[in-house]
Scaffold this motif. Sequence first.
Motif, PDB file in Angstrom:
ATOM      1  N   PRO A 198      18.140  28.969  -4.427  1.00 36.13           N
ATOM      2  CA  PRO A 198      17.906  28.750  -2.992  1.00 36.13           C
ATOM      3  C   PRO A 198      18.467  27.413  -2.537  1.00 36.13           C
ATOM      4  N   MET A 199      18.936  27.404  -1.306  1.00 28.05           N
ATOM      5  CA  MET A 199      19.524  26.194  -0.760  1.00 28.05           C
ATOM      6  C   MET A 199      18.449  25.332  -0.114  1.00 28.05           C
ATOM      7  N   PRO A 200      18.533  24.025  -0.311  1.00 29.04           N
ATOM      8  CA  PRO A 200      17.608  23.144   0.415  1.00 29.04           C
ATOM      9  C   PRO A 200      18.013  23.138   1.888  1.00 29.04           C
ATOM     10  N   GLU A 201      17.170  22.568   2.712  1.00 30.68           N
ATOM     11  CA  GLU A 201      17.527  22.480   4.127  1.00 30.68           C
ATOM     12  C   GLU A 201      18.814  21.675   4.257  1.00 30.68           C
ATOM     13  N   ILE A 202      19.721  22.197   5.048  1.00 31.04           N
ATOM     14  CA  ILE A 202      21.044  21.576   5.188  1.00 31.04           C
ATOM     15  C   ILE A 202      21.230  21.177   6.647  1.00 31.04           C
ATOM     16  N   ILE A 203      21.804  20.010   6.846  1.00 35.51           N
ATOM     17  CA  ILE A 203      22.112  19.554   8.193  1.00 35.51           C
ATOM     18  C   ILE A 203      23.579  19.863   8.452  1.00 35.51           C
ATOM     19  N   PHE A 204      23.828  20.601   9.515  1.00 34.52           N
ATOM     20  CA  PHE A 204      25.199  20.975   9.844  1.00 34.52           C
ATOM     21  C   PHE A 204      25.743  20.048  10.917  1.00 34.52           C
ATOM     22  N   LYS A 205      26.967  19.677  10.764  1.00 35.23           N
ATOM     23  CA  LYS A 205      27.611  18.760  11.708  1.00 35.23           C
ATOM     24  C   LYS A 205      28.435  19.570  12.700  1.00 35.23           C
ATOM     25  N   MET A 206      28.181  19.335  13.975  1.00 39.39           N
ATOM     26  CA  MET A 206      28.954  20.042  15.010  1.00 39.39           C
ATOM     27  C   MET A 206      29.664  19.060  15.895  1.00 39.39           C
ATOM     28  N   SER A 250      18.559  31.716  10.063  1.00 42.23           N
ATOM     29  CA  SER A 250      19.077  31.099   8.844  1.00 42.23           C
ATOM     30  C   SER A 250      20.475  30.566   9.103  1.00 42.23           C
ATOM     31  N   CYS A 251      20.902  29.635   8.307  1.00 41.80           N
ATOM     32  CA  CYS A 251      22.197  28.995   8.527  1.00 41.80           C
ATOM     33  C   CYS A 251      23.346  29.988   8.437  1.00 41.80           C
ATOM     34  N   ASP A 252      23.179  31.068   7.704  1.00 40.07           N
ATOM     35  CA  ASP A 252      24.248  32.040   7.584  1.00 40.07           C
ATOM     36  C   ASP A 252      24.318  32.993   8.767  1.00 40.07           C
ATOM     37  N   GLU A 259      34.141  25.155   7.849  1.00 42.13           N
ATOM     38  CA  GLU A 259      33.822  24.061   6.927  1.00 42.13           C
ATOM     39  C   GLU A 259      32.389  24.179   6.407  1.00 42.13           C
ATOM     40  N   ASN A 260      31.439  24.422   7.314  1.00 38.97           N
ATOM     41  CA  ASN A 260      30.037  24.561   6.910  1.00 38.97           C
ATOM     42  C   ASN A 260      29.856  25.746   5.985  1.00 38.97           C
ATOM     43  N   TRP A 261      30.495  26.856   6.310  1.00 39.50           N
ATOM     44  CA  TRP A 261      30.368  28.074   5.500  1.00 39.50           C
ATOM     45  C   TRP A 261      30.924  27.844   4.101  1.00 39.50           C
ATOM     46  N   THR A 262      32.113  27.240   4.015  1.00 42.38           N
ATOM     47  CA  THR A 262      32.693  27.017   2.689  1.00 42.38           C
ATOM     48  C   THR A 262      31.877  26.001   1.888  1.00 42.38           C
ATOM     49  N   SER A 263      31.302  24.996   2.558  1.00 39.77           N
ATOM     50  CA  SER A 263      30.474  24.038   1.809  1.00 39.77           C
ATOM     51  C   SER A 263      29.219  24.728   1.282  1.00 39.77           C
ATOM     52  N   ARG A 264      28.656  25.671   2.036  1.00 33.53           N
ATOM     53  CA  ARG A 264      27.496  26.424   1.540  1.00 33.53           C
ATOM     54  C   ARG A 264      27.890  27.298   0.358  1.00 33.53           C
ATOM     55  N   LEU A 265      29.070  27.927   0.447  1.00 32.70           N
ATOM     56  CA  LEU A 265      29.542  28.733  -0.687  1.00 32.70           C
ATOM     57  C   LEU A 265      29.724  27.868  -1.927  1.00 32.70           C
ATOM     58  N   ILE A 310      35.239  30.258  22.857  1.00 27.49           N
ATOM     59  CA  ILE A 310      34.961  29.512  21.627  1.00 27.49           C
ATOM     60  C   ILE A 310      36.137  28.578  21.337  1.00 27.49           C
ATOM     61  N   ARG A 311      35.845  27.286  21.292  1.00 22.92           N
ATOM     62  CA  ARG A 311      36.888  26.297  21.036  1.00 22.92           C
ATOM     63  C   ARG A 311      37.316  26.329  19.568  1.00 22.92           C
ATOM     64  N   PRO A 312      38.589  26.134  19.294  1.00 23.10           N
ATOM     65  CA  PRO A 312      39.067  26.128  17.902  1.00 23.10           C
ATOM     66  C   PRO A 312      38.328  25.115  17.027  1.00 23.10           C
ATOM     67  N   GLN A 313      37.920  23.969  17.602  1.00 26.71           N
ATOM     68  CA  GLN A 313      37.215  22.953  16.822  1.00 26.71           C
ATOM     69  C   GLN A 313      35.871  23.495  16.317  1.00 26.71           C
ATOM     70  N   ILE A 314      35.219  24.312  17.133  1.00 28.10           N
ATOM     71  CA  ILE A 314      33.944  24.905  16.705  1.00 28.10           C
ATOM     72  C   ILE A 314      34.185  25.860  15.543  1.00 28.10           C
ATOM     73  N   LEU A 315      35.224  26.666  15.637  1.00 29.55           N
ATOM     74  CA  LEU A 315      35.538  27.590  14.541  1.00 29.55           C
ATOM     75  C   LEU A 315      35.851  26.835  13.254  1.00 29.55           C
ATOM     76  N   GLU A 316      36.571  25.728  13.371  1.00 34.40           N
ATOM     77  CA  GLU A 316      36.871  24.921  12.191  1.00 34.40           C
ATOM     78  C   GLU A 316      35.589  24.397  11.550  1.00 34.40           C
ATOM     79  N   LYS A 317      34.639  23.921  12.372  1.00 30.41           N
ATOM     80  CA  LYS A 317      33.370  23.411  11.835  1.00 30.41           C
ATOM     81  C   LYS A 317      32.559  24.532  11.182  1.00 30.41           C
ATOM     82  N   VAL A 318      32.541  25.700  11.803  1.00 31.86           N
ATOM     83  CA  VAL A 318      31.811  26.832  11.223  1.00 31.86           C
ATOM     84  C   VAL A 318      32.386  27.165   9.850  1.00 31.86           C
TER      85      VAL A 318
END
Length: 127
Positions: free
Chosen positions: A119-127, A58-60, A103-109, A93-101
């Motif tokens: 329930p959340m629809p299927e979400i496309i995450f940008k990396m 799951s995305c989480d 961002e994705n987490w807060t957008s899901r929240l 782990i690159r800082p840019q990856i942590l920033e994207k994680v």
Amino acid sequence: MITNFFIPELNNHDVQELWFQQDGATCHTARATIDLLKDTFGDRLISRFGPVNWPPRSCDLTPLDYVKSLVYADKPQTLDHLEDNIRRVIADIRPQILEKVIENWTSRLDYIRASHGSPMPEIIFKM
């Protein structure tokens, strides 16, 4: 651990509205474990074979599943080897990856808040 530590610790808190979520690891989804958690949380259990099914990957859970897969890739046989792998994987782990994680987490929240937990629809995450 659940019987000897977790459940007794829960008894020290008001957990009437508490939900429990876990991944699909085999030991987490054994019948005895699921039955115990269902007895404790009722329909507020999010787990494979639980009242609310939590799909694998799951995305989480995926970011931590990914880290775990890297840590165990070479099948560490000692605690020192495992600790070295954890340190190495975290350091890589690159800082840019942590920033994207984040961002994705807060957008899901934000989505969950706006939809009142539906329930959340299927979400496309940008990396």
